[in-house]
Design a protein around this motif. Sequence first.
Motif, short mmCIF file in Angstrom:
data_model
loop_
_atom_site.label_atom_id
_atom_site.label_comp_id
_atom_site.label_asym_id
_atom_site.label_seq_id
_atom_site.Cartn_x
_atom_site.Cartn_y
_atom_site.Cartn_z
N GLY A 1 0.83 -1.20 0.00
CA GLY A 1 0.00 0.00 0.00
C GLY A 1 0.86 1.24 0.00
O GLY A 1 1.92 1.29 0.63
N ALA A 2 0.40 2.28 -0.69
CA ALA A 2 1.17 3.52 -0.82
C ALA A 2 0.34 4.71 -0.35
O ALA A 2 -0.80 4.88 -0.77
CB ALA A 2 1.62 3.73 -2.26
N ASP A 3 0.93 5.49 0.53
CA ASP A 3 0.34 6.78 0.93
C ASP A 3 1.19 7.86 0.28
O ASP A 3 2.37 8.02 0.62
CB ASP A 3 0.34 6.92 2.45
N VAL A 4 0.62 8.58 -0.66
CA VAL A 4 1.41 9.49 -1.50
C VAL A 4 1.27 10.93 -1.03
O VAL A 4 0.20 11.38 -0.61
CB VAL A 4 0.97 9.38 -2.98
N HIS A 5 2.39 11.65 -1.07
CA HIS A 5 2.43 13.07 -0.77
C HIS A 5 3.31 13.76 -1.79
O HIS A 5 3.96 13.11 -2.61
CB HIS A 5 2.95 13.32 0.65
N LYS A 6 3.36 15.07 -1.73
CA LYS A 6 4.09 15.83 -2.73
C LYS A 6 5.59 15.58 -2.66
O LYS A 6 6.27 15.50 -3.68
CB LYS A 6 3.80 17.32 -2.55
N LYS B 1 -3.45 9.01 13.10
CA LYS B 1 -3.23 9.15 11.65
C LYS B 1 -1.76 9.44 11.40
O LYS B 1 -1.18 10.34 12.03
CB LYS B 1 -4.10 10.28 11.08
N SER B 2 -1.17 8.68 10.50
CA SER B 2 0.21 8.90 10.08
C SER B 2 0.35 8.30 8.69
O SER B 2 -0.54 7.59 8.20
CB SER B 2 1.20 8.25 11.05
N ASP B 3 1.47 8.57 8.05
CA ASP B 3 1.69 8.03 6.72
C ASP B 3 1.71 6.49 6.71
O ASP B 3 1.08 5.87 5.86
CB ASP B 3 2.98 8.58 6.13
N PRO B 4 2.42 5.83 7.65
CA PRO B 4 2.37 4.36 7.67
C PRO B 4 0.98 3.81 7.95
O PRO B 4 0.58 2.79 7.38
CB PRO B 4 3.35 3.99 8.79
#
Length: 351
Positions: A5-10, A97-100
């Motif tokens: 799974g990928a949590d994408v940011h700029k 809530k966090s990126d992981p």
Amino acid sequence: MVVVGADVHKQTHTFVAVDQGGRKLGQVTVQATTDGHLKALGWARREFGDELEWAIEDCRHLSSRLERDLLGAGQAVVRVPPKMMGQARAIARTRGKSDPIDALAVARAALAEPGLPRACHDEAARELKLLVDRRDTLVKQRTATINSLRWRVHELDPEYPLKPAGLDRARHQQALAVWLAGKSGIVAELAGEELDDVIALTGRINAMEKRISTLVGQRAPELVALPGCGALTAAKLVGEIGGVDRFAHEAQLARHAGIAPIPVWSGRTAGRVRMTRSGNRQINCAIHRIALTQTRLKDSLGRAYYEKKKSEGMSNREALRCLKRQLVRLVFTTLKNAQQSVPGACLPAAA
């Protein structure tokens, strides 16, 4: 099979790998660049082998480069709607809530819904989407400028015969320009500048429409031939769907567009449904325009179907919803047939 799974940011992308039971196997954070994406791919292959599936939260511009790099490397990629990711995070045992945490929720959402559409990039579809989006932006700019211009004209002369929707037409623009030329003062000066902006924007919009019409006529002439589907509507559908091959069947497209009904019954209320408020609203809007147009066309199959549903006791809104669902099937079949006639139209590489 391991799902990543990928949590994408700029600036960064966070990846979390899970097994088929949803258990976390590992995580990594890389820079949102091609080198970073290849680093994440190397990490996943090194730790978990080649049996990988990448689940990416569908964030349009943020995830497009990542999809391009993964698809170019021959990886299987699915797009997870943000709402589905949020629901998976809400029912998890982890809190906060966090990126992981978000990346883990994306992976688990993909496991829970194995039928998610796979990412597939169509060069022509993306080009149409970019052009249509640009035209929409220009139309919004022109509308805002026209609204400001109307107030200035009203300030100069409240009785000036300004048409309700005429400032996008050349003859009304020329007439207003001649009238403003005889006025003096800062208000007239600003009104003249805004009129010049409206004229320039109108020219760019018209040129963009011609370009879109030419491209969609080459890409999906069968879609333009459908009753009630103009060139701009067809371009919107082709661009937003982004390769019909990524949908296994028309029901997936209907759900993606927010047109498939949701059951809301229990006990003695069996059979009741409501329309979903989620999904791609751009596709939904395009299908809605086609449906409305067909209900007004005499001797059209869409109007006959609409009248049939009304004769069965449905309200106008319910009959229109049924017609929209049928139109999704028609659009899917039309694009599918057109796709088959153009081998390699949807390739495993991002546009």
